[in-house]
Design a protein around this motif. Structure first.
Motif, mmCIF file in Angstrom:
data_model
loop_
_atom_site.group_PDB
_atom_site.id
_atom_site.type_symbol
_atom_site.label_atom_id
_atom_site.label_comp_id
_atom_site.label_asym_id
_atom_site.label_seq_id
_atom_site.Cartn_x
_atom_site.Cartn_y
_atom_site.Cartn_z
ATOM 1 N N VAL A 139 0.784 -1.310 0.103
ATOM 2 C CA VAL A 139 0.001 0.152 -0.013
ATOM 3 C C VAL A 139 0.950 1.311 0.025
ATOM 4 C CG1 VAL A 139 -1.725 1.304 1.493
ATOM 5 C CG2 VAL A 139 -2.006 -0.945 1.137
ATOM 6 N N VAL A 140 0.443 2.516 -0.771
ATOM 7 C CA VAL A 140 1.202 3.321 -0.841
ATOM 8 C C VAL A 140 0.216 4.659 -0.421
ATOM 9 C CG1 VAL A 140 2.574 5.045 -2.121
ATOM 10 C CG2 VAL A 140 2.788 2.640 -2.561
ATOM 11 N N ILE A 141 0.502 5.543 0.628
ATOM 12 C CA ILE A 141 -0.208 6.477 0.918
ATOM 13 C C ILE A 141 0.440 7.731 0.629
ATOM 14 C CG2 ILE A 141 -1.606 7.486 2.933
ATOM 15 C CD1 ILE A 141 -2.509 4.705 1.993
ATOM 16 N N GLY A 142 -0.011 8.731 0.238
ATOM 17 C CA GLY A 142 0.312 10.094 0.007
ATOM 18 C C GLY A 142 0.234 11.116 1.289
ATOM 19 N N GLU A 143 0.586 12.235 1.024
ATOM 20 C CA GLU A 143 0.484 13.053 2.452
ATOM 21 C C GLU A 143 -0.630 13.714 2.500
ATOM 22 O OE1 GLU A 143 1.625 17.438 0.249
ATOM 23 O OE2 GLU A 143 3.271 16.242 0.986
ATOM 24 N N ASN A 144 -1.082 13.949 3.813
ATOM 25 C CA ASN A 144 -2.198 14.617 4.291
ATOM 26 C C ASN A 144 -3.578 13.650 3.958
ATOM 27 O OD1 ASN A 144 -1.035 17.166 5.077
ATOM 28 N ND2 ASN A 144 -0.993 17.395 2.980
ATOM 29 N N VAL A 145 -3.215 12.312 4.090
ATOM 30 C CA VAL A 145 -4.457 11.517 3.927
ATOM 31 C C VAL A 145 -5.041 11.099 5.324
ATOM 32 C CG1 VAL A 145 -4.801 8.941 3.225
ATOM 33 C CG2 VAL A 145 -3.433 10.409 1.770
ATOM 34 N N SER A 146 -6.225 10.972 5.454
ATOM 35 C CA SER A 146 -6.864 10.580 6.651
ATOM 36 C C SER A 146 -7.617 9.053 6.538
ATOM 37 C CB SER A 146 -7.594 11.418 7.129
ATOM 38 O OG SER A 146 -8.197 11.106 8.599
ATOM 39 N N ILE A 147 -7.417 8.380 7.299
ATOM 40 C CA ILE A 147 -8.057 6.920 6.922
ATOM 41 C C ILE A 147 -8.700 6.600 8.350
ATOM 42 C CG2 ILE A 147 -7.734 4.244 6.531
ATOM 43 C CD1 ILE A 147 -5.436 4.962 4.961
ATOM 44 N N GLY A 148 -10.081 6.346 8.609
ATOM 45 C CA GLY A 148 -10.748 6.126 9.712
ATOM 46 C C GLY A 148 -10.593 4.971 10.488
ATOM 47 N N ALA A 149 -11.313 4.295 11.498
ATOM 48 C CA ALA A 149 -11.385 3.263 12.280
ATOM 49 C C ALA A 149 -11.822 1.805 11.312
ATOM 50 C CB ALA A 149 -11.938 3.268 13.329
ATOM 51 N N HIS A 150 -11.351 0.669 11.627
ATOM 52 C CA HIS A 150 -11.742 -0.635 11.113
ATOM 53 C C HIS A 150 -11.885 -0.362 9.693
ATOM 54 C CE1 HIS A 150 -12.929 -1.232 15.517
ATOM 55 N NE2 HIS A 150 -13.349 -0.193 15.353
ATOM 56 N N CYS A 151 -10.993 0.193 9.076
ATOM 57 C CA CYS A 151 -10.764 0.030 7.514
ATOM 58 C C CYS A 151 -9.649 -1.092 7.098
ATOM 59 C CB CYS A 151 -10.383 1.226 7.131
ATOM 60 S SG CYS A 151 -11.379 2.702 7.233
ATOM 61 N N LYS A 152 -9.912 -1.730 5.879
ATOM 62 C CA LYS A 152 -9.059 -2.583 5.483
ATOM 63 C C LYS A 152 -8.609 -2.189 3.944
ATOM 64 C CE LYS A 152 -11.121 -6.636 7.514
ATOM 65 N NZ LYS A 152 -11.899 -7.975 7.284
ATOM 66 N N ILE A 153 -7.464 -2.066 3.836
ATOM 67 C CA ILE A 153 -6.986 -1.242 2.586
ATOM 68 C C ILE A 153 -5.850 -2.537 1.961
ATOM 69 C CG2 ILE A 153 -5.563 0.641 1.236
ATOM 70 C CD1 ILE A 153 -7.959 1.422 2.981
ATOM 71 N N TYR A 154 -6.542 -3.187 0.840
ATOM 72 C CA TYR A 154 -5.772 -4.409 0.560
ATOM 73 C C TYR A 154 -4.545 -3.966 -0.118
ATOM 74 C CZ TYR A 154 -9.835 -7.125 2.151
ATOM 75 O OH TYR A 154 -10.955 -7.645 2.950
ATOM 76 N N PRO A 155 -3.714 -5.207 -0.489
ATOM 77 C CA PRO A 155 -2.393 -5.096 -1.360
ATOM 78 C C PRO A 155 -2.549 -4.113 -2.309
ATOM 79 C CG PRO A 155 -2.599 -7.326 -0.520
ATOM 80 C CD PRO A 155 -4.076 -6.582 -0.593
ATOM 81 N N ASN A 156 -1.344 -3.381 -2.614
ATOM 82 C CA ASN A 156 -1.123 -2.663 -3.724
ATOM 83 C C ASN A 156 -1.957 -1.444 -4.055
ATOM 84 O OD1 ASN A 156 1.330 -3.961 -4.212
ATOM 85 N ND2 ASN A 156 -0.075 -5.612 -5.220
ATOM 86 N N VAL A 157 -3.012 -0.991 -3.299
ATOM 87 C CA VAL A 157 -3.809 0.087 -3.036
ATOM 88 C C VAL A 157 -2.805 1.452 -3.245
ATOM 89 C CG1 VAL A 157 -5.469 1.519 -2.013
ATOM 90 C CG2 VAL A 157 -5.803 -0.902 -2.438
ATOM 91 N N VAL A 158 -3.143 2.302 -3.961
ATOM 92 C CA VAL A 158 -2.376 3.767 -4.058
ATOM 93 C C VAL A 158 -3.538 4.913 -3.387
ATOM 94 C CG1 VAL A 158 -1.140 5.241 -5.420
ATOM 95 C CG2 VAL A 158 -0.683 2.980 -5.653
ATOM 96 N N ILE A 159 -3.226 5.586 -2.648
ATOM 97 C CA ILE A 159 -4.034 6.593 -2.158
ATOM 98 C C ILE A 159 -3.407 8.024 -2.037
ATOM 99 C CG2 ILE A 159 -5.433 7.581 -0.359
ATOM 100 C CD1 ILE A 159 -5.844 4.848 0.675
ATOM 101 N N TYR A 160 -3.729 8.818 -3.135
ATOM 102 C CA TYR A 160 -3.130 9.959 -3.393
ATOM 103 C C TYR A 160 -3.280 10.958 -2.436
ATOM 104 C CZ TYR A 160 -1.871 8.919 -8.220
ATOM 105 O OH TYR A 160 -1.453 8.162 -9.209
ATOM 106 N N ARG A 161 -2.646 12.204 -2.273
ATOM 107 C CA ARG A 161 -2.756 13.024 -1.355
ATOM 108 C C ARG A 161 -4.015 13.677 -0.946
ATOM 109 N NH1 ARG A 161 -3.897 17.722 -3.736
ATOM 110 N NH2 ARG A 161 -3.306 18.228 -5.670
ATOM 111 N N ASP A 162 -4.224 14.180 0.234
ATOM 112 C CA ASP A 162 -5.371 14.863 0.615
ATOM 113 C C ASP A 162 -6.714 14.136 0.625
ATOM 114 O OD1 ASP A 162 -3.726 17.285 0.814
ATOM 115 O OD2 ASP A 162 -4.391 17.622 -1.062
#
Length: 327
Positions: A139-162
């Motif tokens: 998983v790759v997470i950009g800057e200023n990203v907020s992820i809440g509680a009880h989330c599942k981010i599976y392999p190789n997901v990319v989440i861009y900034r903000d």
């Protein structure tokens, strides 16, 4: 950067300001008419948006010569032959990448102690991850990203900034959240000038996003996935779209930019929309339906060209009979 400097830098070789700059000021960015401030530029090139000029607080507006007399006195007009192209050129001055990735988790104090993060996850600056959330390998997470509680981010997901992600959100392998939308302005010579997308994606609580989805961030503002929406694999959601509460998007659905849906909309496999259309509450669109107009609530549609579903089914039966008769 002063407005005059920005215009000279951005327009060089492409456009010329056709009137005299009346008031130079320190330019902070570009923004839509409804949210622009006195230190920002906006643009308008269609008559249907002229009503937004009256209440706008923009410091300047890019506008065609034939609309010049519509600009109120508190906004400085910037007369150009192609405001859309001018906007695209200026957007390049304010682009941010947002992938200043750090190799360790030591400085990320906003990560809840109960969060589970694989060893090869990459995190940008100012990332927040809630209780019991799981980030799987790659998983790759950009800057200023907020992820809440009880989330599942599976392999190789990319989440861009903000990007903002609520609670109990599942995002399956290979999906890309917050990538640039497909937006270009075009020169007379046929060159395509990229419009930089400086908005974000917001995903509310209890959303599930399948594998290999692409959800584009907004040009301005937000691309919004509302609470309880469920999105199948291989779905494309364009910039500035709004997906309503508890909507179901089946595999290979494509939403063009600025499509909005009401709540509990269902779109079958390979259905798609043109840009800037609204689909009302509880509408159903059959597989491969091509939506090119606004659809009223509590209706069912299918086909291409789009028809009400009962009409489409009768048309399809008649077509098959005709083809069989002449075969």
């Amino acid at each position: 950067m002063l407005l005059s400097q920005a215009l000279n830098l951005a327009f060089k070789g492409y456009l010329t300001l056709q009137n005299t700059l009346q008031n130079d000021f320190e330019l902070s960015g570009i923004a839509p008419l409804e949210s622009a401030t006195a230190t920002q530029i906006s643009y308008i090139d269609q008559d249907k948006y002229l009503n937004k000029l009256i209440d706008s607080q923009a410091g300047a507006v890019l506008i065609r010569p034939n609309l010049l007399d519509k600009v109120p006195s508190h906004i400085q007009p910037l007369e150009v032959e192609n405001p859309h192209l001018a906007f695209a050129l200026l957007s390049a001055l304010f682009v941010r990448d947002g992938f200043d990735i750090k190799p360790s988790l030591e400085s990320h104090t906003q990560i809840h102690p109960s969060a589970h993060i694989a060893s090869n996850v990459s995190l940008g600056e100012n990332v927040s991850i809630g209780a019991d959330s799981i980030l799987m390998p790659g998983v790759v997470i950009g800057e200023n990203v907020s992820i809440g509680a009880h989330c599942k981010i599976y392999p190789n997901v990319v989440i861009y900034r903000d990007t903002l992600i609520g609670n109990r959100v599942n995002i399956h392998a290979g999906s890309i959240i917050g990538c640039d939308g497909f937006g270009y302005a075009h020169t007379k010579e046929g060159k395509h000038i990229k419009i930089e997308h400086n908005g974000r994606v917001v995903i509310e609580d209890d959303v599930e996003i399948g594998a290999n989805n692409a959800i584009d961030r907004a040009v301005f503002g937000e691309t919004l996935i509302k609470q309880g929406a469920k999105i199948d694999n291989l779905v494309q959601i364009g910039h500035n779209c709004v997906v309503g509460e508890h909507t179901l998007l089946v595999s290979q659905v494509g939403l063009a930019g600025s499509t909005t849906t009401g709540r509990n909309v269902v779109m079958g496999g390979q259905a798609g929309t043109g840009g800037h259309v609204h689909i009302g509450d509880f509408v159903q669109v059959a597989g491969r339906g091509a939506v090119g107009k606004n659809l009223p609530p509590h209706t069912k549609w299918g086909g291409h060209p789009l028809m009400e579903l009962n009409e489409w089914m009768k048309f399809y039966v008649s077509l098959r009979r005709m083809l069989k008769k002449h075969s």
